[in-house]
Write an enzyme that holds these catalytic residues in place. Structure first.
Site, short mmCIF file in Angstrom:
data_model
loop_
_atom_site.label_atom_id
_atom_site.label_comp_id
_atom_site.label_asym_id
_atom_site.label_seq_id
_atom_site.Cartn_x
_atom_site.Cartn_y
_atom_site.Cartn_z
N HIS A 76 0.82 -1.22 0.00
CA HIS A 76 0.00 0.00 0.00
C HIS A 76 0.85 1.27 0.00
CE1 HIS A 76 -3.41 -2.61 0.66
NE2 HIS A 76 -2.92 -3.04 1.81
N ARG B 185 -0.35 18.43 2.84
CA ARG B 185 1.07 18.75 2.73
C ARG B 185 1.49 18.57 1.28
NH1 ARG B 185 2.56 13.67 1.65
NH2 ARG B 185 1.63 11.96 2.85
#
Length: 458
Positions: free
Chosen positions: A238, A296
């Protein structure tokens, strides 16, 4: 205030610290680096205008010590703090402390980080803005029995996820109730250790899916600009390995819908600065659902920069200082870009492989960009993520970009440590990647094929 802050402390290390320094130097913004002694010889330390050694703590703890970092920013006269990605980048408490100290925070408001940092709250926030979300639990799970009951309502298979998670940590797939019961406590425990919260929830698992994300810039007047999408489906455990912009073979209507949904998601929380809205696209139905929002700059931001001819760090600094982007902002894509993450890891099992770099010879030439955190004769420790560099290629079209990537990966020479370059060379030459019609199972497919060859003695 001027277009950019006069000085910025970089609360990070490695390649992203170097990346921020590069833009800051071009803009005339003074940079202050903080570092642990184990990083003293890394390039970012010598390239910053000032570098402050934070001694006394463990390496990882040093970059997570928000109070000490803020204290250093104030002592050096830095006007702003840029968190990069990882470490404290999505820590709302740290962002709030930066603001309370009178410093400029290069990122969204702490309240926005809090909402989007909790995947359950984030799902509620974007769903209210008509952004599609997957079938799943409305709130965190209270017990394993609650999980099984809700999973049966959703329909197996399901994915059990940490609400405060990220980076692929705290995510497991359960095919049935028995598997879910076995995985529940361990996932809760991992979530607590990794993110300070054991809150977990369920989502419907999509077997054949693409991971598509949209880069956004939120402005102080409430507007949100979308800068195209990136396909990040090449993943192991992942975690992303390669990314490209634009996403190949994406239906134009779906492309427009995903972009619009990303804008609505960011607008729903009053998002300001650079961020990424991530979606899961079902390859069988063409439907997509919201995954999360990263508050971010992303590791893979260079492919957007190359395709859109934009400096996202510059836009972060400009928005933080003025609420606006620069006047010459370009929002029209040109060509195709692909990024490969070069990591110090076993190219078969993908386990970290620290060591000392001997030879470090990255490729160069037209259409090639390498953002690196290391160089020859430098030590890669086990204290941090094994990312060494990001190799990016850009060309007028995807076929030429893939060809350029093959040549650039072959030319990248690293000795002294084990890297994933052998795997990346196989990846870029695989029929799945070359076609551009792959999903998140591509790494497992290639690995399985290679294992079969080994067993057959090929």
């Amino acid at each position: 205030m001027t277009q950019y802050p006069p000085s910025v402390l970089i609360a990070n290390r490695g390649e992203i610290a170097r990346r921020i320094i590069k833009t800051a130097r071009r803009l005339g913004v003074e940079t202050v680096a903080v570092y642990h002694p184990v990083d003293a010889e890394l390039p970012f330390v010598r390239e910053a205008d000032r570098a402050i050694c934070l001694e006394g703590g463990k390496p990882l703890e040093t970059y997570l010590d928000g109070a000490r970092i803020i204290e250093t920013a104030l002592a050096t006269g830095a006007a702003a703090v840029h968190p990069g990605y990882g470490f404290l980048a999505e820590n709302a408490q740290f962002a709030r402390a930066v603001v309370d100290a009178g410093l400029l925070w290069i990122g969204p408001a702490p309240e926005v980080i809090e909402v989007m940092g909790d995947k359950v709250r984030a799902r509620h926030a974007v769903a209210a803005a008509d952004v599609p979300v997957s079938g799943g639990t409305a709130d965190g799970l209270s017990s394993v029995d609650d999980a099984v009951t809700q999973a049966r309502s959703i329909g197996f298979p399901v994915m059990l996820k940490a609400a405060a998670g990220g980076g692929g940590i705290g995510m497991v797939v359960a095919q049935d109730a028995e598997q879910l019961r076995k995985m529940f406590a361990g996932t809760q425990s991992m979530a607590e250790r990794s993110f300070g919260s054991g809150k977990v929830f369920l989502e419907k698992y999509v077997a054949s899916a693409r991971h598509v994300e949209v880069q956004v810039l939120g402005l102080s007047d409430g507007r949100v600009i979308a800068l195209g999408e990136r396909d990040c489906s090449v993943q192991r455990r992942h975690q992303k390995v390669a990314e490209e912009c634009p996403a190949p073979h994406l239906d134009e209507m779906v492309r427009a819908q995903i972009s619009d949904a990303a804008v609505r998601a960011a607008e729903a929380v009053g998002y300001e600065n650079a961020g990424t809205v991530e979606f899961l696209l079902d390859t069988s139905t063409g439907e997509f659902v919201f995954l999360e929002m990263n508050t971010r700059i992303q590791v893979e931001h260079p492919v957007t920069e190359l395709t859109y001819d934009i400096d996202l760090v510059e836009q972060q600094l400009s928005i933080a200082a003025t609420g606006r982007t620069t006047a010459d902002l370009n929002v029209s894509p040109r060509g195709h870009s692909i990024e490969f993450r070069i990591c110090a890891e076993d190219p078969v099992r993908f386990f970290p492989a620290p060591g000392t770099i001997e030879k470090w010879q990255p490729p160069s030439g037209p259409g090639i960009r390498v953002d690196s955190g290391y160089g020859p004769d430098q030590i890669v420790t086990s204290h941090f993520d094994p990312l060494l560099a990001k190799l990016c290629v850009t060309a007028p079209n995807r076929a030429e970009a893939v060809m350029s990537a093959e040549q650039a990966l072959d030319a990248f020479e690293v000795t002294g440590i084990v890297t994933n370059l052998p795997f990346l060379r196989k990846l870029v030459r695989s029929e799945e990647f070359a076609s551009g019609r792959y999903d998140t199972s591509i790494v497992a497919t290639i690995a399985s094929r290679e294992n079969s060859k080994v067993q057959a003695g090929v």
